[in-house]
Design a protein around this motif. Structure first.
Motif, PDB file in Angstrom:
ATOM      1  N   LEU A   1       0.841  -1.190   0.000  1.00  0.00           N
ATOM      2  CA  LEU A   1       0.000   0.000   0.000  1.00  0.00           C
ATOM      3  C   LEU A   1       0.879   1.244   0.000  1.00  0.00           C
ATOM      4  O   LEU A   1       1.992   1.218   0.531  1.00  0.00           O
ATOM      5  CB  LEU A   1      -0.896   0.022   1.246  1.00  0.00           C
ATOM      6  N   PRO A   2       0.399   2.345  -0.557  1.00  0.00           N
ATOM      7  CA  PRO A   2       1.178   3.583  -0.484  1.00  0.00           C
ATOM      8  C   PRO A   2       1.112   4.182   0.922  1.00  0.00           C
ATOM      9  O   PRO A   2       0.050   4.188   1.551  1.00  0.00           O
ATOM     10  CB  PRO A   2       0.502   4.500  -1.506  1.00  0.00           C
ATOM     11  N   HIS A   3       2.245   4.646   1.414  1.00  0.00           N
ATOM     12  CA  HIS A   3       2.264   5.319   2.716  1.00  0.00           C
ATOM     13  C   HIS A   3       1.355   6.542   2.643  1.00  0.00           C
ATOM     14  O   HIS A   3       1.416   7.308   1.676  1.00  0.00           O
ATOM     15  CB  HIS A   3       3.699   5.733   3.063  1.00  0.00           C
ATOM     16  N   PRO A   4       0.510   6.759   3.660  1.00  0.00           N
ATOM     17  CA  PRO A   4      -0.461   7.854   3.564  1.00  0.00           C
ATOM     18  C   PRO A   4       0.155   9.250   3.485  1.00  0.00           C
ATOM     19  O   PRO A   4      -0.487  10.176   2.986  1.00  0.00           O
ATOM     20  CB  PRO A   4      -1.289   7.699   4.843  1.00  0.00           C
ATOM     21  N   ARG A   5       1.405   9.394   3.950  1.00  0.00           N
ATOM     22  CA  ARG A   5       2.033  10.724   3.902  1.00  0.00           C
ATOM     23  C   ARG A   5       3.076  10.840   2.805  1.00  0.00           C
ATOM     24  O   ARG A   5       3.107  11.813   2.068  1.00  0.00           O
ATOM     25  CB  ARG A   5       2.675  11.049   5.264  1.00  0.00           C
ATOM     26  N   THR A   6       3.941   9.811   2.669  1.00  0.00           N
ATOM     27  CA  THR A   6       5.057   9.911   1.719  1.00  0.00           C
ATOM     28  C   THR A   6       4.764   9.258   0.381  1.00  0.00           C
ATOM     29  O   THR A   6       5.425   9.559  -0.615  1.00  0.00           O
ATOM     30  CB  THR A   6       6.314   9.255   2.310  1.00  0.00           C
ATOM     31  N   GLY A   7       3.821   8.313   0.367  1.00  0.00           N
ATOM     32  CA  GLY A   7       3.513   7.619  -0.878  1.00  0.00           C
ATOM     33  C   GLY A   7       4.422   6.456  -1.193  1.00  0.00           C
ATOM     34  O   GLY A   7       4.176   5.724  -2.158  1.00  0.00           O
ATOM     35  N   VAL A   8       5.482   6.221  -0.400  1.00  0.00           N
ATOM     36  CA  VAL A   8       6.374   5.095  -0.675  1.00  0.00           C
ATOM     37  C   VAL A   8       5.658   3.794  -0.328  1.00  0.00           C
ATOM     38  O   VAL A   8       4.716   3.784   0.483  1.00  0.00           O
ATOM     39  CB  VAL A   8       7.702   5.200   0.108  1.00  0.00           C
ATOM     40  N   PRO A   9       6.070   2.689  -0.920  1.00  0.00           N
ATOM     41  CA  PRO A   9       5.372   1.423  -0.656  1.00  0.00           C
ATOM     42  C   PRO A   9       5.488   0.988   0.815  1.00  0.00           C
ATOM     43  O   PRO A   9       6.541   1.095   1.413  1.00  0.00           O
ATOM     44  CB  PRO A   9       6.090   0.422  -1.581  1.00  0.00           C
ATOM     45  N   LEU A  10       4.380   0.501   1.347  1.00  0.00           N
ATOM     46  CA  LEU A  10       4.351  -0.142   2.655  1.00  0.00           C
ATOM     47  C   LEU A  10       4.024  -1.611   2.421  1.00  0.00           C
ATOM     48  O   LEU A  10       3.013  -1.939   1.804  1.00  0.00           O
ATOM     49  CB  LEU A  10       3.279   0.484   3.550  1.00  0.00           C
ATOM     50  N   VAL A  11       4.888  -2.486   2.938  1.00  0.00           N
ATOM     51  CA  VAL A  11       4.714  -3.922   2.729  1.00  0.00           C
ATOM     52  C   VAL A  11       4.129  -4.528   3.999  1.00  0.00           C
ATOM     53  O   VAL A  11       4.735  -4.460   5.077  1.00  0.00           O
ATOM     54  CB  VAL A  11       6.050  -4.598   2.384  1.00  0.00           C
ATOM     55  N   LEU A  12       2.950  -5.108   3.877  1.00  0.00           N
ATOM     56  CA  LEU A  12       2.253  -5.678   5.030  1.00  0.00           C
ATOM     57  C   LEU A  12       2.007  -7.168   4.774  1.00  0.00           C
ATOM     58  O   LEU A  12       1.289  -7.534   3.827  1.00  0.00           O
ATOM     59  CB  LEU A  12       0.914  -4.973   5.239  1.00  0.00           C
ATOM     60  N   PRO A  13       2.583  -8.062   5.590  1.00  0.00           N
ATOM     61  CA  PRO A  13       2.326  -9.490   5.420  1.00  0.00           C
ATOM     62  C   PRO A  13       0.845  -9.805   5.594  1.00  0.00           C
ATOM     63  O   PRO A  13       0.167  -9.204   6.436  1.00  0.00           O
ATOM     64  CB  PRO A  13       3.163 -10.138   6.524  1.00  0.00           C
ATOM     65  N   VAL A  14       0.342 -10.725   4.796  1.00  0.00           N
ATOM     66  CA  VAL A  14      -1.024 -11.197   4.959  1.00  0.00           C
ATOM     67  C   VAL A  14      -1.028 -12.197   6.110  1.00  0.00           C
ATOM     68  O   VAL A  14      -0.341 -13.226   6.052  1.00  0.00           O
ATOM     69  CB  VAL A  14      -1.545 -11.839   3.666  1.00  0.00           C
ATOM     70  N   ARG A  15      -1.795 -11.906   7.152  1.00  0.00           N
ATOM     71  CA  ARG A  15      -1.793 -12.756   8.358  1.00  0.00           C
ATOM     72  C   ARG A  15      -3.192 -13.285   8.614  1.00  0.00           C
ATOM     73  O   ARG A  15      -4.170 -12.661   8.282  1.00  0.00           O
ATOM     74  CB  ARG A  15      -1.301 -11.973   9.564  1.00  0.00           C
TER      75      ARG A  15
END
Length: 257
Positions: A243-257
């Protein structure tokens, strides 16, 4: 410090019949942070050692500022690049300041030795170890040892900085501090290559990523281009959301749990 590029061409490394790297190309430019990412055993540390000139590849070559790294004398190489390895073992109970001062050894035969005291003090301040100056290395925690080791390579003041998992033993604040220092070194014109396991740190601080898989390059480019859910799932065998970081726009990687 500025203007020294680092390029690997067709790097292959074979050890005891096992191919650790295969046909790896990489370019690291002044003013940019280039992160090497990938799962355990992908070849990240091996590639960094080749880039440093500490490991001779089975095939291929590394060019430092357009010159083959194998043709550089040890002193010249030490004044061109500084290397932080994963291991921070010290055999003798040296005070921390003496460890940092070792980073100035390559400059002893030059006029840059006049900057020794300033370089040592600045590096210890940057890494938050000034208060540990008289503490011996065996008395330090793992994170404190890691920061003293980083201070040593910063004190070396080279145009190329190579860091192998510099955040591995550090708490949250010091992880961020280390990568802010890497960004600052790049902003000053340095060439920085860093091995990282944390994909979110890589996305936040690196200009360029090289994703390694099984000793080869799976993808290289900007974080948004390399860190896709499909690529991460394929290489790491772990489903994620990106997902894009809400402030910087860089990718945020979140494991599917």
């Amino acid at each position: 410090m500025s203007g020294v590029s680092l390029r690997a061409e067709g790097i292959r490394v074979v050890v005891d019949g096992t191919e650790l790297l295969s046909s790896v190309d990489l370019s690291a430019a002044p003013g940019r942070v280039h992160a090497l990412i990938g799962p355990n055993g992908a070849g990240k540390s091996t590639l960094l050692a080749v880039l440093a000139g500490d490991r001779v590849p089975t095939a291929g070559r590394v060019l430092l500022d357009g010159r083959p790294i194998t043709g550089l004398a040890l002193g010249e190489l030490a004044r061109a690049r500084a290397v932080l390895t994963q291991e921070h073992a010290v055999a003798f109970p040296f005070p921390s300041r003496e460890i940092v001062a070792m980073g100035r050894h390559p400059w002893a035969p030059t006029t840059a030795a006049d900057e020794d005291e300033r370089a040592i003090a600045e590096a210890m301040t940057q890494t938050d170890v000034s208060h540990l100056a008289e503490r011996t290395v065996p008395s330090l925690s793992g994170g404190e040892r890691a920061r003293v080791a980083l201070a040593r390579v910063l004190a070396q003041r080279t145009p190329v900085l190579l860091l192998d998992e510099p955040t591995a033993a550090l708490d949250l604040r010091h992880q961020e501090d280390v990568l802010r220092l890497a960004r600052a070194r790049a902003a000053a014109g340095g060439t920085v290559v860093v091995v990282l396991h944390d994909l979110n740190l890589a996305a936040a601080y690196a200009d360029d990523l090289t994703l390694l898989r099984g000793g080869g390059v799976h993808a290289t480019g900007a974080p948004a281009d390399v860190l896709t859910a499909e690529a991460i799932a394929e290489v790491y065998r772990q489903d994620v959301e990106v997902l894009p970081h809400p402030r910087t726009g860089v990718p945020l990687v979140l494991p599917v749990r």
